[in-house]
Enzyme design. Structure first.
Site, PDB file in Angstrom:
ATOM      1  N   GLU A 138      25.119 -48.415  17.514  1.00 39.65           N
ATOM      2  CA  GLU A 138      23.995 -47.525  17.812  1.00 39.65           C
ATOM      3  C   GLU A 138      23.632 -47.527  19.297  1.00 39.65           C
ATOM      4  O   GLU A 138      22.652 -46.938  19.713  1.00 39.65           O
ATOM      5  CB  GLU A 138      22.781 -47.880  16.943  1.00 39.65           C
ATOM      6  CG  GLU A 138      22.354 -49.320  17.002  1.00 39.65           C
ATOM      7  CD  GLU A 138      21.199 -49.627  16.043  1.00 39.65           C
ATOM      8  OE1 GLU A 138      20.548 -48.699  15.551  1.00 39.65           O
ATOM      9  OE2 GLU A 138      20.974 -50.820  15.792  1.00 39.65           O
ATOM     10  N   ASP A 153      19.607 -44.138  16.677  1.00 39.44           N
ATOM     11  CA  ASP A 153      19.540 -44.733  18.013  1.00 39.44           C
ATOM     12  C   ASP A 153      20.700 -44.288  18.885  1.00 39.44           C
ATOM     13  O   ASP A 153      20.548 -44.129  20.091  1.00 39.44           O
ATOM     14  CB  ASP A 153      19.498 -46.265  17.915  1.00 39.44           C
ATOM     15  CG  ASP A 153      18.094 -46.744  17.590  1.00 39.44           C
ATOM     16  OD1 ASP A 153      17.157 -46.256  18.241  1.00 39.44           O
ATOM     17  OD2 ASP A 153      17.930 -47.569  16.682  1.00 39.44           O
ATOM     18  N   HIS A 163      10.492 -43.797  13.170  1.00 37.70           N
ATOM     19  CA  HIS A 163      10.558 -44.587  11.941  1.00 37.70           C
ATOM     20  C   HIS A 163       9.518 -44.127  10.931  1.00 37.70           C
ATOM     21  O   HIS A 163       9.735 -44.202   9.729  1.00 37.70           O
ATOM     22  CB  HIS A 163      10.428 -46.074  12.252  1.00 37.70           C
ATOM     23  CG  HIS A 163      11.704 -46.638  12.789  1.00 37.70           C
ATOM     24  ND1 HIS A 163      11.879 -46.936  14.113  1.00 37.70           N
ATOM     25  CD2 HIS A 163      12.885 -46.879  12.194  1.00 37.70           C
ATOM     26  CE1 HIS A 163      13.115 -47.362  14.300  1.00 37.70           C
ATOM     27  NE2 HIS A 163      13.747 -47.340  13.160  1.00 37.70           N
ATOM     28  N   CYS A 214      24.862 -44.898   8.661  1.00 36.54           N
ATOM     29  CA  CYS A 214      23.604 -45.049   7.939  1.00 36.54           C
ATOM     30  C   CYS A 214      22.421 -44.432   8.698  1.00 36.54           C
ATOM     31  O   CYS A 214      21.276 -44.625   8.320  1.00 36.54           O
ATOM     32  CB  CYS A 214      23.325 -46.519   7.621  1.00 36.54           C
ATOM     33  SG  CYS A 214      23.272 -47.558   9.079  1.00 36.54           S
TER      34      CYS A 214
HETATM   35  C1  PEP Z   1      19.848 -45.904  13.360  1.00 38.19           C
HETATM   36  O1  PEP Z   1      19.468 -46.195  14.495  1.00 38.19           O
HETATM   37  O2  PEP Z   1      20.531 -44.885  13.108  1.00 38.19           O
HETATM   38  C2  PEP Z   1      19.513 -46.754  12.209  1.00 38.19           C
HETATM   39  C3  PEP Z   1      20.050 -46.558  11.030  1.00 38.19           C
HETATM   40  O3  PEP Z   1      18.602 -47.734  12.402  1.00 38.19           O
HETATM   41  P1  PEP Z   1      17.011 -47.488  12.553  1.00 38.19           P
HETATM   42  O4  PEP Z   1      16.759 -46.048  12.203  1.00 38.19           O
HETATM   43  O5  PEP Z   1      16.369 -48.452  11.646  1.00 38.19           O
HETATM   44  O6  PEP Z   1      16.793 -47.784  13.991  1.00 38.19           O
HETATM   45 MG    MG Z   2      18.641 -48.166  14.917  1.00 38.58          MG
END
Ligand code: PEP
Ligand code: MG
Length: 612
Positions: free
Chosen positions: A468, A492, A222, A539
């Site tokens: 995910e 994920d 992140h 996303c």
């Molecule tokens: C993902 O897991 O692809 C996602 C968009 O959520 P995050 O990156 O916030 O876990």
């Molecule tokens: Mg995620």
């Protein structure tokens, strides 16, 4: 001993701000390799960012609260032990001599936390002086430092430095302060750190900070996503940083190539300055695409939305022509603070986004807390130490368990829905039961709001789920019968499908979006959504990389959401694509089992599209 001293020098330079840069003649240029996680070039003065001192004030603790204060200190010690063990485990697999250097030091720090003079002294001091734990730590360290100084022994003098480092870690845990203070940095400073957390990046102001590099972390962590969101060039997984970085030295961070250059020669500096300018020109050129539609050469229009991590990105989303916000990660509202945001504060933020987007849809994701995004207010109660936090009580699981927390967020979202179109998105869903329970919660919250006299629309906002977790992709048919839309979270999905920690630099080379298992899960979810006629978008970071655009479109996706800075490049690629050809190429790719062959088929297609 010598090796551990070098690492120690680095820690101390940052802890005590004793610049060790006075070593005589101009140092040689050094190139260190890591993982480029956020493109761009930063050139600036190095700031060793791990351990800025934290200001501590003294508070009197009443007799009745002394036991609780000591328990708070014990918790900070346990937390520090956990942090050090985690760092040590990760350091073990670093290349070269780093494991020895780091391991030796971390062992010494762990020993200082095990019923040591420091720990015992702090407990006694809290009880006898009746003061807060952080001040007791500060005083105890000064006391130990004084008695060691009298011994005039260079070995013991070095131990004092270690004690200060450990004490600083304890204080930071107690005051729940992020590890860094960036407010006083020179403009364009480059942060070099052991580890940069998402909470740290949330404090980085791109107008002050040029970029950063860290020993730990991978491209899908992140913190890396935040770096891209902020447009900060960043390199992670740079093992040699620990022993070589000097505070105040000139440093170049090349976030595309994954290179950090310490004390660059004049010729290197000049070449990098020229590349920096070329990048700015390219960005300007792509910026002109803003007003053009994301439409393929054969006329298929694609929806391009922006992901939002931090409020500053709203302007970037609009400036880059986003059609909506496809993913609002609400976690940042909960980070860098001791308390939880109440309904009004959350409402103001969500409503501000909805108004800011001027009628374009906004997808608000409920809290995805857990793993590397741990709000302090939840750290001790709602999120007890889990053996596997990535598989633990997090995201929708936590929300459904902590109903007060969840209801507050849902209420704020329902209120914001009156300002414009919103969608509610649930993270880490694995079963239909979670969707059903959320719908019940939404109905209850709506009824409660109405009882309070707050008008709520009759029709609830669409409720969607992130795909995910591999099991969610495989059960997409069932989920599609309960959800109003899908958003594929490849970050994920790849992590859980391939069993690769997305933030672990040691396995970063295995993290491959083109793994056939991942592609089949994406295809499966797209087909399930099509059968049920519910919208599906993507996303994860994969959506923001132009390399994958043809494949994703070829698999049937028509909605991509990404970090705002990626919108122009992806749009450029889409405008050069032919959808029929992309679909055929995707079919050919789905027949392959070899990742190298898949990559070749895709890259070849991209090269041709760019030429044509
Ligand atoms: C993902 O897991 O692809 C996602 C968009 O959520 P995050 O990156 O916030 O876990
Ligand atoms: Mg995620």
């Amino acid at each position: 001993m010598q090796r551990s001293k070098r690492w120690r020098a680095w820690s101390n330079a940052s802890l005590m701000r004793t610049d060790d840069g006075s070593q005589g003649a101009a140092p040689d240029e050094q190139r260190l390799r890591g993982i480029g996680v956020s493109p761009g070039i930063a050139i600036g003065r190095a700031f060793i960012g791990d351990r800025g001192p934290v200001t501590v004030t003294e508070t009197a603790i009443p007799e009745t609260a002394l036991a609780a204060e000591r328990a708070r200190f014990a918790e900070a010690v346990a937390q520090a032990q956990k942090q050090l063990r985690r760092l040590k485990a990760r350091a073990a697999a670093l290349p070269g001599s780093a494991p020895d250097e780091i391991g030796y030091l971390l062992d010494a720090h762990l020993a200082m936390l095990a019923n040591s003079r420091l720990v015992r002294g702090v407990h006694q001091r809290i009880a006898s002086a009746r003061i807060n734990a952080e001040r007791a730590v500060e005083l105890e360290i000064e006391n130990i430092a004084k008695s060691f100084a009298q011994m005039r022994d260079s070995y013991l003098a070095a131990r004092v430095e270690d004690i200060r480092v450990v004490g600083s870690r304890l204080i930071r845990n107690l005051v729940k302060k992020p590890y860094v203070t960036y407010a006083t940095l020179d403009e364009g400073a480059v942060v070099l750190a052991e580890e940069v957390t998402p909470a740290d990046t949330a404090l980085m102001d791109p107008r002050r900070i040029g970029g950063f590099a860290a020993v730990f972390g991978g491209a899908e962590s992140h913190a890396a996503i935040m770096a891209r969101a902020l447009g900060l060039p960043a390199v992670m997984g740079v093992a040699g940083l620990a022993t070589r970085a000097r505070s105040g030295a000139t440093v170049i961070v090349d976030g595309a190539q994954g290179i950090v250059i310490l004390d660059p020669e004049p010729a290197t500096l000049e070449a990098y300055r020229a590349r920096q300018e070329a990048l700015i020109r390219e960005r300007r050129h792509l910026g002109r695409l803003r007003r053009l539609a994301a439409v393929t050469r054969d006329g298929v229009e694609i929806r391009l939305d922006a992901n939002l991590e931090l409020p500053v990105e709203l302007d970037q989303a609009l400036a880059n022509g986003a059609m909506g916000l496809g993913l609002v990660r609400t976690e940042f509202l909960f980070l860098n603070r001791d308390d939880l945001p109440d309904e009004d504060e959350q409402y103001e933020f969500y409503a501000g986004l909805v108004r800011g987007m001027g009628g374009r849809p906004v997808t608000l994701r409920t809290l995805d807390a857990g793993n590397d995004k741990l709000p302090d207010a939840l750290a001790s109660s709602a999120l007890p130490d889990a053996a596997n936090p990535a598989l633990g009580l997090r995201a929708i699981r936590l929300s459904l368990k902590e109903r007060r927390l969840f209801d507050t967020q849902l209420a704020a979202m329902l209120r914001a829905a009156r300002e414009g179109p919103i969608r509610i998105l649930l993270p880490m869903v694995s079963s239909v039961g979670e969707i059903r329970r959320t719908r019940e919660a939404l109905d209850q919250v709506a009824r409660r709001l109405r009882r309070r006299g707050v008008p709520v629309a009759e029709v609830m906002p669409p409720l969607g789920v992130m795909i995910e977790i591999p099991g969610a992709a495989l059960a997409a048919d069932a989920l599609a019968s309960e959800a109003d839309f899908f958003a594929i979270g490849t970050n994920d999905l790849i992590q859980y499908t391939l069993a690769i920690d997305r933030s672990d630099e040691q396995v970063a080379h295995l993290y491959n979006p083109l793994h056939p298992g991942v592609l089949r899960l994406i295809e499966f979810a797209v087909e399930a959504a099509a059968r049920r006629r519910i919208p599906i978008g993507i996303c994860g970071e994969m959506a923001g990389d132009p390399r994958y655009a043809a494949l994703l479109l070829g698999l049937g996706l028509r909605e991509l959401s990404m970090s705002p800075g990626n919108l122009p490049r992806v749009k450029h690629r889409i405008r050069h694509l032919d959808m029929i050809a992309a679909t055929r190429r995707a079919e050919a790719i789905m027949d392959q089992s070899d990742m190298g062959r898949i990559a070749a088929l895709l890259d070849d297609f991209n090269a041709m599209a760019e030429l044509g």
